[in-house]
Motif scaffolding. Structure first.
Motif, PDB file in Angstrom:
ATOM      1  N   ALA A 250      -0.835   3.993   4.832  1.00 25.84           N
ATOM      2  CA  ALA A 250      -1.919   3.056   4.540  1.00 25.84           C
ATOM      3  C   ALA A 250      -2.115   2.320   5.770  1.00 25.84           C
ATOM      4  CB  ALA A 250      -1.991   2.278   3.446  1.00 25.84           C
TER       5      ALA A 250
ATOM      6  N   LEU B   6      -3.468  -5.779   0.003  1.00 25.67           N
ATOM      7  CA  LEU B   6      -3.092  -4.608  -0.435  1.00 25.67           C
ATOM      8  C   LEU B   6      -4.030  -3.636   0.291  1.00 25.67           C
ATOM      9  CD1 LEU B   6      -2.246  -2.358  -2.433  1.00 25.67           C
ATOM     10  CD2 LEU B   6      -3.779  -3.104  -4.161  1.00 25.67           C
TER      11      LEU B   6
ATOM     12  N   ASP C 183      -7.171   6.469  -0.184  1.00 25.47           N
ATOM     13  CA  ASP C 183      -6.758   7.497  -1.206  1.00 25.47           C
ATOM     14  C   ASP C 183      -5.477   8.355  -0.732  1.00 25.47           C
ATOM     15  OD1 ASP C 183      -7.121  10.909  -1.067  1.00 25.47           O
ATOM     16  OD2 ASP C 183      -8.345   9.785  -2.950  1.00 25.47           O
TER      17      ASP C 183
ATOM     18  N   TYR D 134      -0.619   0.202  -8.158  1.00 22.79           N
ATOM     19  CA  TYR D 134      -1.430  -0.857  -7.039  1.00 22.79           C
ATOM     20  C   TYR D 134      -2.792  -1.531  -7.400  1.00 22.79           C
ATOM     21  CZ  TYR D 134       2.108  -0.763  -3.476  1.00 22.79           C
ATOM     22  OH  TYR D 134       3.365  -0.726  -2.646  1.00 22.79           O
ATOM     23  N   ALA D 135      -3.597  -0.475  -7.791  1.00 23.98           N
ATOM     24  CA  ALA D 135      -4.857  -1.074  -8.289  1.00 23.98           C
ATOM     25  C   ALA D 135      -4.690  -2.062  -9.737  1.00 23.98           C
ATOM     26  CB  ALA D 135      -5.729   0.180  -8.601  1.00 23.98           C
TER      27      ALA D 135
ATOM     28  N   SER E  13      -6.058  -0.419   0.406  1.00 23.50           N
ATOM     29  CA  SER E  13      -6.386   0.733  -0.408  1.00 23.50           C
ATOM     30  C   SER E  13      -6.757   2.040   0.387  1.00 23.50           C
ATOM     31  CB  SER E  13      -7.325   0.340  -1.246  1.00 23.50           C
ATOM     32  OG  SER E  13      -7.937   1.198  -2.175  1.00 23.50           O
TER      33      SER E  13
ATOM     34  N   ALA F 174      -0.642   4.688  -6.478  1.00 22.59           N
ATOM     35  CA  ALA F 174      -2.044   4.069  -6.066  1.00 22.59           C
ATOM     36  C   ALA F 174      -2.554   3.286  -7.334  1.00 22.59           C
ATOM     37  CB  ALA F 174      -2.778   5.048  -5.371  1.00 22.59           C
TER      38      ALA F 174
ATOM     39  N   VAL G 155      -7.973  -6.692  -1.861  1.00 20.27           N
ATOM     40  CA  VAL G 155      -7.700  -5.622  -1.753  1.00 20.27           C
ATOM     41  C   VAL G 155      -8.522  -5.188  -0.242  1.00 20.27           C
ATOM     42  CG1 VAL G 155      -8.442  -3.103  -2.356  1.00 20.27           C
ATOM     43  CG2 VAL G 155      -7.764  -4.765  -3.839  1.00 20.27           C
TER      44      VAL G 155
ATOM     45  N   GLY H   6       0.864  -1.326  -0.016  1.00 20.52           N
ATOM     46  CA  GLY H   6      -0.048  -0.066   0.014  1.00 20.52           C
ATOM     47  C   GLY H   6       0.905   1.281   0.045  1.00 20.52           C
TER      48      GLY H   6
ATOM     49  N   ASP I 216      -9.907  -2.246   2.575  1.00 21.46           N
ATOM     50  CA  ASP I 216     -10.159  -0.864   3.112  1.00 21.46           C
ATOM     51  C   ASP I 216      -9.456  -0.214   3.980  1.00 21.46           C
ATOM     52  OD1 ASP I 216     -11.134   1.802   2.828  1.00 21.46           O
ATOM     53  OD2 ASP I 216     -13.276   1.247   3.335  1.00 21.46           O
TER      54      ASP I 216
END
Length: 216
Positions: free
Chosen positions: A15, A134, A138, A171-172, A136, A168, A184, A11, A186
């Motif tokens: 994160a 991962l 913003d 990673y996505a 995730s 970011a 993934v 991340g 949150d």
């Protein structure tokens, strides 16, 4: 002998990777697993020295040199710690691995994912994680979290917002390309909820009765 497992946590900066790694290691040990918690770059003496070098904000390090330094630290970690632990049937919980280099140097430094993947395949001997978690978040939230730590930003943390937005996105893309390996989570949720989600993401790798779904 029970098969060893390599679980990586990835991340952007801020994160919550380290927070999750510590909590997850404790949770897995409570389930009777032999777990070694390591970080990247670092984990063994030579790699920790490279960590100090590559993070030093006073140094100018070119993009290719940066990628090679991370790969070198990783190669030593694999040889000295990861490979022996996995061969002995232990679990390794690792804060960052090759995906970090793909995202930060391959995408962020614009070196190209294929080139960075190649030097890391050589450095690791082709070792891949059994599962990657991962986190995730913003990038703006990650930056805000970093600002509350009170530490001086290291060399990479000094990069601008567009750099972390690129990471970011990388990673996505990695997660979308490898959904079986990369799960993934949150990272904007409370730490206990992130831990519970991590345990659910590892449920198929845990011994029977080893996974908990509590703490949602």
């Amino acid at each position: 002998m029970t098969a060893g497992r390599l679980i990586t946590i990835e991340g952007i900066d801020g994160a919550g990777k380290t927070t999750l790694a510590v909590a997850l290691a404790d949770a897995l040990r409570a389930r009777g697993l032999a777990v070694e918690l390591l970080r990247e770059p670092g984990g063994v003496a030579a790699s920790e020295r490279i960590r100090t070098l590559v993070k030093d904000p006073a140094l100018r390090i070119g993009a290719r040199a940066e990628a090679l330094l991370y790969a070198a630290a990783r190669a030593q970690l694999v040889e000295e710690a990861l490979a022996p632990t996995l061969a002995a049937g232990g679990w390794v919980l690792l804060d960052r691995f090759v995906d970090s280099s793909l995202a930060y140097q391959g995408a962020g430094r614009a070196l190209g994912l294929d080139a960075v993947a190649a030097i890391n395949a050589f450095g690791t001997g082709g070792l891949t994680p059994d599962r990657t978690l991962l986190l995730s978040l913003d990038p703006a939230r990650g930056r805000a979290r970093q600002g509350t730590r009170g530490d001086e930003p290291d060399r990479l943390e000094q990069e601008d917002d567009s750099f972390f937005a690129t990471i970011a996105g990388a990673y996505a893309a990695i997660a979308a390309a490898e959904p079986e390996r990369v799960r993934v989570l949150d990272a904007d949720r409370a730490p206990a909820e992130v831990l519970a989600a991590a345990l659910r993401a590892l449920a198929d790798l845990l011994p029977p009765g080893g996974a908990s779904t509590s703490g949602r």
